[in-house]
Design a protein around this motif. Structure first.
Motif, PDB file in Angstrom:
ATOM      1  N   VAL A 115       1.074  -1.169  -0.101  1.00 51.71           N
ATOM      2  CA  VAL A 115      -0.025  -0.052   0.059  1.00 51.71           C
ATOM      3  C   VAL A 115       0.862   1.246   0.111  1.00 51.71           C
ATOM      4  N   ALA A 116       0.535   2.197  -0.894  1.00 51.33           N
ATOM      5  CA  ALA A 116       1.628   3.353  -1.016  1.00 51.33           C
ATOM      6  C   ALA A 116       0.639   4.422  -0.455  1.00 51.33           C
ATOM      7  N   PHE A 117       1.412   5.384   0.359  1.00 55.85           N
ATOM      8  CA  PHE A 117       0.832   6.684   0.941  1.00 55.85           C
ATOM      9  C   PHE A 117       1.520   7.888   0.396  1.00 55.85           C
ATOM     10  N   ALA A 118       0.559   8.990   0.062  1.00 57.34           N
ATOM     11  CA  ALA A 118       1.081  10.276  -0.315  1.00 57.34           C
ATOM     12  C   ALA A 118       0.321  11.274   0.325  1.00 57.34           C
ATOM     13  N   VAL A 119       0.791  12.477   0.393  1.00 51.70           N
ATOM     14  CA  VAL A 119       0.137  13.525   0.906  1.00 51.70           C
ATOM     15  C   VAL A 119      -0.094  14.469  -0.164  1.00 51.70           C
ATOM     16  N   VAL A 120      -1.256  15.126  -0.198  1.00 51.55           N
ATOM     17  CA  VAL A 120      -2.091  15.948  -1.238  1.00 51.55           C
ATOM     18  C   VAL A 120      -2.075  17.187  -0.691  1.00 51.55           C
ATOM     19  N   LEU A 121      -1.623  18.483  -1.243  1.00 52.85           N
ATOM     20  CA  LEU A 121      -1.767  19.770  -0.560  1.00 52.85           C
ATOM     21  C   LEU A 121      -2.608  20.634  -1.675  1.00 52.85           C
ATOM     22  N   VAL A 122      -3.811  21.143  -1.100  1.00 55.39           N
ATOM     23  CA  VAL A 122      -4.677  21.739  -1.890  1.00 55.39           C
ATOM     24  C   VAL A 122      -4.709  23.408  -1.277  1.00 55.39           C
ATOM     25  N   ASP A 123      -4.314  24.474  -2.142  1.00 57.50           N
ATOM     26  CA  ASP A 123      -4.444  25.846  -1.272  1.00 57.50           C
ATOM     27  C   ASP A 123      -5.877  26.325  -1.679  1.00 57.50           C
ATOM     28  N   VAL A 124      -6.001  27.563  -1.251  1.00 66.13           N
ATOM     29  CA  VAL A 124      -7.329  28.057  -1.256  1.00 66.13           C
ATOM     30  C   VAL A 124      -7.882  28.434  -2.535  1.00 66.13           C
ATOM     31  N   ALA A 125      -6.841  28.594  -3.563  1.00 69.94           N
ATOM     32  CA  ALA A 125      -7.205  28.768  -4.991  1.00 69.94           C
ATOM     33  C   ALA A 125      -7.488  27.457  -5.753  1.00 69.94           C
ATOM     34  N   GLY A 126      -7.376  26.268  -5.128  1.00 69.37           N
ATOM     35  CA  GLY A 126      -7.482  25.058  -5.646  1.00 69.37           C
ATOM     36  C   GLY A 126      -6.446  24.284  -6.368  1.00 69.37           C
ATOM     37  N   ASN A 127      -5.382  25.173  -6.052  1.00 71.60           N
ATOM     38  CA  ASN A 127      -4.127  24.497  -6.820  1.00 71.60           C
ATOM     39  C   ASN A 127      -3.610  23.364  -5.710  1.00 71.60           C
ATOM     40  N   SER A 128      -3.049  22.169  -6.318  1.00 69.64           N
ATOM     41  CA  SER A 128      -2.941  21.079  -5.569  1.00 69.64           C
ATOM     42  C   SER A 128      -1.350  20.691  -5.697  1.00 69.64           C
ATOM     43  N   THR A 129      -0.725  19.996  -4.944  1.00 69.96           N
ATOM     44  CA  THR A 129       0.447  19.403  -5.397  1.00 69.96           C
ATOM     45  C   THR A 129       0.394  18.005  -4.431  1.00 69.96           C
ATOM     46  N   THR A 130       1.212  16.802  -4.923  1.00 72.53           N
ATOM     47  CA  THR A 130       1.266  15.768  -4.257  1.00 72.53           C
ATOM     48  C   THR A 130       2.792  15.289  -3.978  1.00 72.53           C
ATOM     49  N   ALA A 131       2.820  14.818  -2.985  1.00 71.15           N
ATOM     50  CA  ALA A 131       4.160  14.329  -2.255  1.00 71.15           C
ATOM     51  C   ALA A 131       4.172  12.781  -1.675  1.00 71.15           C
ATOM     52  N   PRO A 132       4.774  11.960  -2.435  1.00 73.85           N
ATOM     53  CA  PRO A 132       4.833  10.552  -1.985  1.00 73.85           C
ATOM     54  C   PRO A 132       5.458  10.221  -0.489  1.00 73.85           C
ATOM     55  N   LEU A 133       4.709   9.581   0.188  1.00 78.19           N
ATOM     56  CA  LEU A 133       5.404   9.286   1.576  1.00 78.19           C
ATOM     57  C   LEU A 133       5.900   7.846   1.845  1.00 78.19           C
ATOM     58  N   GLY A 134       5.677   7.061   0.793  1.00 76.03           N
ATOM     59  CA  GLY A 134       6.423   5.780   0.985  1.00 76.03           C
ATOM     60  C   GLY A 134       5.389   4.543   0.765  1.00 76.03           C
ATOM     61  N   SER A 135       5.711   3.321   1.045  1.00 77.21           N
ATOM     62  CA  SER A 135       4.698   2.444   1.098  1.00 77.21           C
ATOM     63  C   SER A 135       5.166   1.455   2.273  1.00 77.21           C
ATOM     64  N   VAL A 136       3.887   0.614   2.709  1.00 79.02           N
ATOM     65  CA  VAL A 136       3.949  -0.491   3.690  1.00 79.02           C
ATOM     66  C   VAL A 136       3.445  -1.490   3.049  1.00 79.02           C
ATOM     67  N   SER A 137       3.742  -2.684   3.470  1.00 74.44           N
ATOM     68  CA  SER A 137       3.196  -3.979   3.297  1.00 74.44           C
ATOM     69  C   SER A 137       2.160  -4.333   4.426  1.00 74.44           C
ATOM     70  N   ILE A 138       1.050  -4.625   3.889  1.00 78.76           N
ATOM     71  CA  ILE A 138      -0.050  -5.259   4.728  1.00 78.76           C
ATOM     72  C   ILE A 138      -0.336  -6.654   4.963  1.00 78.76           C
ATOM     73  N   ASP A 139       0.032  -7.206   5.877  1.00 81.87           N
ATOM     74  CA  ASP A 139       0.288  -8.731   6.240  1.00 81.87           C
ATOM     75  C   ASP A 139      -0.565  -9.241   7.286  1.00 81.87           C
ATOM     76  N   SER A 140      -1.680  -9.903   7.104  1.00 84.24           N
ATOM     77  CA  SER A 140      -2.828 -10.343   8.048  1.00 84.24           C
ATOM     78  C   SER A 140      -2.654 -11.716   8.185  1.00 84.24           C
ATOM     79  N   VAL A 141      -1.885 -12.282   7.283  1.00 79.69           N
ATOM     80  CA  VAL A 141      -1.803 -13.714   7.563  1.00 79.69           C
ATOM     81  C   VAL A 141      -0.763 -14.325   8.591  1.00 79.69           C
ATOM     82  N   PRO A 142      -1.219 -15.157   9.468  1.00 78.92           N
ATOM     83  CA  PRO A 142      -0.244 -15.565  10.605  1.00 78.92           C
ATOM     84  C   PRO A 142       0.758 -16.767  10.039  1.00 78.92           C
ATOM     85  N   PRO A 143       1.847 -16.849  10.533  1.00 76.22           N
ATOM     86  CA  PRO A 143       2.560 -17.976  10.307  1.00 76.22           C
ATOM     87  C   PRO A 143       2.147 -19.269  10.721  1.00 76.22           C
ATOM     88  N   LEU A 144       1.971 -19.983  10.039  1.00 72.78           N
ATOM     89  CA  LEU A 144       1.491 -21.621  10.711  1.00 72.78           C
ATOM     90  C   LEU A 144       2.645 -22.487  10.990  1.00 72.78           C
TER      91      LEU A 144
END
Length: 282
Positions: free
Chosen positions: A9-38
């Motif tokens: 899963v990738a994460f990013a920050v989106v900044l929007v000013d009062v005029a509607g201008n926006s910019t995006t900056a990536p924050l990185g990613s994480v791996s979601i693991d909900s499977v237990p080790p058997l």
């Protein structure tokens, strides 16, 4: 949450000013693991152990895990990797884990966790054996010699073979063979193991009664040990009855009456002038 699909899963920050201008900056990613080790847990080795030795257990895990914990009877085991997904855990016995003269099953519990914190637990058991074998069956047999007029006896005269068969509650050690004591006070009737009868949890002893062995009921006790060096002496409820003294026979000659039938001269038998050397019915 638990509802999130596993994967990257990738994460990013989106900044929007009062005029509607926006910019995006990536924050990185994480791996979601909900499977237990058997865990696939093997049997402990050995399955039964005494005061000394090492308990070990091996297992495999369905995925790499950085955290492994194992205990036996609540005591921490040392664990190490034995392959890509294999692990082995051991613990040396200290001899004070349970009370002397007892044996108890102990839980072997293995718990693992992966990098995401998913966990699995598996358990088996091993027996701590600090008790010597007990007697679960005993029998005494008498085998008269050919000169005995009785085919079966309940006491042993001289030259009678006496056998004592015993069964134990667990396998017996062959490195330190069992011994049977038969005593009448300070008097001993020596027994030896019948060759070939010491097998697993059974043994047969025998004795040849000497000519002058004192009469009486000899009490029995066996000394034996298991493969874990637990040795003990156990009294046996059976006794060996010895009777080597000769019976006393007293004849009251005044009460002896000789009879001849039929009476008088009608008898067909010729007993001779005085009935010499002839059998009579008494």
């Amino acid at each position: 949450t638990g509802q999130d699909a596993p994967g990257e899963v990738a994460f990013a920050v989106v900044l929007v000013d009062v005029a509607g201008n926006s910019t995006t900056a990536p924050l990185g990613s994480v791996s979601i693991d909900s499977v237990p080790p058997l865990i696939t847990l093997g049997d402990p080795s050995p399955a039964r152990i005494g005061r000394s030795g090492i308990v070990s257990v091996g297992f495999t895990v369905s995925k790499p895990v950085p955290d492994v914990r194992a205990t036996v009877g609540g005591r921490r085991m040392s664990c190490g990797s034995s392959g890509s997904l294999g692990w082995a855990c051991t613990r040396a016995m200290e001899g004070d884990e349970i009370a002397d003269g007892t044996e108890e099953p102990q839980s072997v519990v293995v718990e693992v966790a992966d990098a995401a914190g998913n966990r699995d637990v598996a358990a088996t058991h091993v027996v701590f054996d600090f008790a010597p074998p007990s007697v679960v069956f005993a029998s005494v047999g008498y085998f008269p010699d050919p000169s005995n007029p009785l085919p079966a006896v309940q006491s042993a005269k001289a030259n009678t073979v006496v056998q004592v068969a015993l069964s134990a509650s667990e396998p017996l050690a062959t490195s330190e063979p069992p011994a049977l004591q038969a005593r009448l006070g300070a008097t001993v009737l020596p027994f030896t193991i019948v060759p070939g009868t010491l097998s697993d949890d059974q043994v047969v002893f025998q004795a040849l009664v000497p000519t002058l062995q004192p009469d009486g009921a000899y009490t029995l006790a066996v000394t034996w040990s298991d493969p874990f060096e637990n040795r003990g002496v156990f009294a046996i409820g059976e006794t060996v009855r010895v009777k080597t003294s000769q019976p006393t026979l007293t004849v009251n000659q005044g009460a002896v009456v000789f009879l001849r039938s039929p009476w008088g001269n009608a008898a067909e038998e010729d007993l001779g002038p005085h009935g010499a050397d002839r059998e009579v019915e008494a």
